[in-house]
Design a protein around this motif. Structure first.
Motif, PDB file in Angstrom:
ATOM      1  N   VAL A 223      25.190  38.340   2.773  1.00 35.27           N
ATOM      2  CA  VAL A 223      24.195  38.460   1.712  1.00 35.27           C
ATOM      3  C   VAL A 223      22.790  38.166   2.225  1.00 35.27           C
ATOM      4  N   ARG A 224      22.681  37.304   3.238  1.00 34.78           N
ATOM      5  CA  ARG A 224      21.364  37.041   3.833  1.00 34.78           C
ATOM      6  C   ARG A 224      20.858  38.281   4.568  1.00 34.78           C
ATOM      7  N   LEU A 235      18.729  35.162  -5.397  1.00 35.52           N
ATOM      8  CA  LEU A 235      19.699  34.601  -6.333  1.00 35.52           C
ATOM      9  C   LEU A 235      21.103  34.639  -5.754  1.00 35.52           C
ATOM     10  N   GLY A 236      21.451  35.763  -5.127  1.00 31.63           N
ATOM     11  CA  GLY A 236      22.777  35.864  -4.525  1.00 31.63           C
ATOM     12  C   GLY A 236      22.963  34.859  -3.410  1.00 31.63           C
ATOM     13  N   LEU A 240      25.829  31.750  -3.549  1.00 31.58           N
ATOM     14  CA  LEU A 240      26.861  31.601  -2.522  1.00 31.58           C
ATOM     15  C   LEU A 240      26.705  30.289  -1.756  1.00 31.58           C
ATOM     16  N   GLU A 241      25.449  29.894  -1.520  1.00 34.08           N
ATOM     17  CA  GLU A 241      25.220  28.605  -0.862  1.00 34.08           C
ATOM     18  C   GLU A 241      25.750  27.454  -1.722  1.00 34.08           C
ATOM     19  N   ALA A 441      29.850  46.456  -4.133  1.00 43.77           N
ATOM     20  CA  ALA A 441      30.148  45.312  -4.988  1.00 43.77           C
ATOM     21  C   ALA A 441      29.057  44.276  -4.769  1.00 43.77           C
ATOM     22  N   ASP A 442      28.702  43.541  -5.814  1.00 44.15           N
ATOM     23  CA  ASP A 442      27.633  42.556  -5.668  1.00 44.15           C
ATOM     24  C   ASP A 442      28.217  41.183  -5.327  1.00 44.15           C
ATOM     25  N   TYR A 443      27.322  40.238  -5.131  1.00 46.48           N
ATOM     26  CA  TYR A 443      27.728  38.899  -4.680  1.00 46.48           C
ATOM     27  C   TYR A 443      28.592  38.185  -5.739  1.00 46.48           C
ATOM     28  N   MET A 444      28.368  38.479  -7.025  1.00 40.72           N
ATOM     29  CA  MET A 444      29.138  37.800  -8.062  1.00 40.72           C
ATOM     30  C   MET A 444      30.614  38.169  -8.000  1.00 40.72           C
ATOM     31  N   GLU A 445      30.910  39.404  -7.669  1.00 36.06           N
ATOM     32  CA  GLU A 445      32.307  39.800  -7.541  1.00 36.06           C
ATOM     33  C   GLU A 445      32.966  39.078  -6.364  1.00 36.06           C
ATOM     34  N   VAL A 446      32.198  38.964  -5.271  1.00 34.00           N
ATOM     35  CA  VAL A 446      32.712  38.223  -4.111  1.00 34.00           C
ATOM     36  C   VAL A 446      32.941  36.768  -4.469  1.00 34.00           C
ATOM     37  N   LEU A 447      31.960  36.188  -5.138  1.00 36.12           N
ATOM     38  CA  LEU A 447      32.022  34.768  -5.503  1.00 36.12           C
ATOM     39  C   LEU A 447      33.219  34.483  -6.411  1.00 36.12           C
TER      40      LEU A 447
END
Length: 483
Positions: A223-224, A235-236, A240-241, A441-447
């Motif tokens: 994501v970085r 925000l992503g 995740l951090e 897919a965005d970071y929220m799905e990964v999270l």
């Protein structure tokens, strides 16, 4: 004529003792205590299994197959402080039997003494000595010494079996403490096994957290990079951090639980804090053998706590008999034989220095017997308490087994479903990561996917731990371990 007179006196004496016994017996209070109810269902469940094979008869070394766990239990059975305290209590109960046995045997004492006596001339003894004609050279020494040595015995005749019943009650109490020790052994083995499996579960939880942190760190790096390429936002990165920090915090909490569980085991086996040797890699794949429960009536033989309550009930019944015997007369015989003289050189001169006596006593409570009545009623109450405790112990044992049988069955189905959940979520992590890297897919799905997968794996380990604890508790509930 003499024969007739002897028969008359014997008949008269018999009538007197009979009247005395009847008088005392009529004054003794009585109280009926109901019998204990020990009826159990024929089966543990509706399946109506009649197989009498039970896991309770399996030695604990064969029931637990983990060598590390066996080594810990071996150490605990030698070094556990509570168990060693209990062993001393068993020994004291054994000594109490010897004490009670000695009470209905004759007590024999050897006595030796010396005294000097000077009586006043105007006392009855002094006046008598003064008026006694004494030959020249044979005067009484003044003051008058006295030396004596002899053996004296006291024996209470146990015609009401009071002392014998007290000894039998001590035997029952001893057997009760032995069963109490056995019950402690069962609980100690179960507690060590519980803690050992909990420790293995914590090791697996820590390993999963470490694995999840690697996945999250990889996602954080991705994501970085996406942020630098303007394909993601700050925000992503922050979300995740935050998840990484959360799992790192959870890791330290699990490590603390590991330390406390290790030290709990160390305390149980009687040693100072140190690492506990175990191999936790195969914990999640551990297969459980079938547990044979037998039939409910076998609990009466296999459960130490039930046998302990039974012996305590028998002791309470005997104590009630002892308390009732206190209303009756007690008969004591006292006898003594020895030597006594006012000069040591005459001490061995017999028969002049020989003394002996034989006395028979009868003592019976006549007035103010409230204390005896109170103790008798208390003994009855304690017996009734023991009846209820015995019945409660049996009922509790039966319910424990039924609960654990249901628990094992439900946990089996629960674990199977948890496995399917973990498999599905683990597969979804790979899919989500691929979609995330390709910006589909965005970071929220990964999270959320990683969080759900972590929770499902933790739940799976927790369910496996509950299965292992049920495996241990079933063994304990059936009465295994002490033999």
């Amino acid at each position: 004529m003499k024969t007739k007179m002897f028969k008359y006196l014997h008949l008269k004496r018999t009538l007197v003792f009979g009247m005395l016994g009847a008088a005392f017996y009529s004054c003794v209070p009585t109280r009926d205590i109901r019998d204990e109810h020990v009826a159990l269902p024929e089966h543990f469940n509706s399946a109506k299994a009649t197989d009498t094979i039970t896991a309770a008869t399996i030695p604990w070394r064969n029931y637990f197959t983990d060598n590390d766990l066996i080594a810990l239990i071996d150490t605990a059975l030698v070094n556990n402080q509570e168990l060693n305290i209990m062993l001393q209590q068993v020994d004291m109960a054994k000594n109490e039997i010897k004490s009670r046995k000695g009470e209905y045997l004759p007590f024999v004492d050897i006595e030796a003494g010396a005294e000097v006596e000077k009586v006043g001339r105007y006392t009855s003894q002094g006046a008598n000595d003064a008026n006694t004609e004494i030959k020249p050279g044979k005067e009484f020494p003044e003051p008058l010494p006295n030396y004596g040595i002899g053996a004296f015995a006291t024996w209470e005749l146990d015609i009401w079996n009071k002392l014998h019943n007290a000894k039998k009650a001590a035997v029952m109490e001893y057997l009760s403490t032995v069963e109490g020790k056995n019950f402690m052994v069962t609980n100690l083995i179960a507690e060590i096994a519980d803690s050992f499996f909990e420790l293995q579960a914590l090791d697996n939880k820590l390993a999963i957290i470490e694995q999840n942190l690697k996945l999250q760190n990889n996602a954080l790096k991705t994501v970085r990079l996406q942020k630098q390429a303007a394909r993601a936002t700050e925000l992503g990165v922050q979300r995740l951090e935050a998840e990484v920090f959360k799992n790192k915090s959870e890791r330290y909490a699990v490590k603390q639980e590991i330390v406390e569980t290790e030290n709990k085991i160390n305390f149980l086996i009687g040693r100072s804090p140190q690492p506990v040797i175990r191999h936790s890699e195969l914990f999640i794949d551990r297969k459980l053998d079938s547990i044979y429960s037998g039939i409910p009536s076998q609990l009466l033989e296999n459960r130490p706590d039930i046998r302990k309550a039974e012996y305590e009930l028998q002791a309470a019944k005997l104590d009630t008999k002892v308390a009732k015997a206190n209303f009756y007369p007690s008969f004591t015989i006292r006898a003594g034989v020895g030597l006594e003289a006012f000069n040591v050189k005459y001490l061995t001169t017999t028969p002049e220095s020989l003394l002996y006596n034989l006395v028979g006593d009868m003592a019976a409570p006549l007035i103010n017997r409230n204390a005896i009545k109170a103790e008798y009623y208390n003994a009855n109450d304690r017996q009734l308490q023991a009846v209820f405790d015995y019945e409660k112990t049996i009922l509790n044992a039966y319910i424990e087994v039924v609960n654990e049988m249901s628990n094992i069955d439900n946990l089996k189905h629960n674990y199977e479903l948890k496995e399917q959940q973990v498999a599905a979520l683990t597969k979804s992590i790979d899919i989500t990561n691929k979609l995330f890297k390709s910006a589909r897919a965005d970071y929220m799905e990964v999270l959320l996917t990683q969080r759900d997968a972590l929770e499902s794996k933790m739940d799976l380990i927790e369910t496996k731990k509950e299965q292992m604890l049920a495996f241990v508790n079933m063994y304990k509930s059936l009465g295994g371990g002490w033999n």
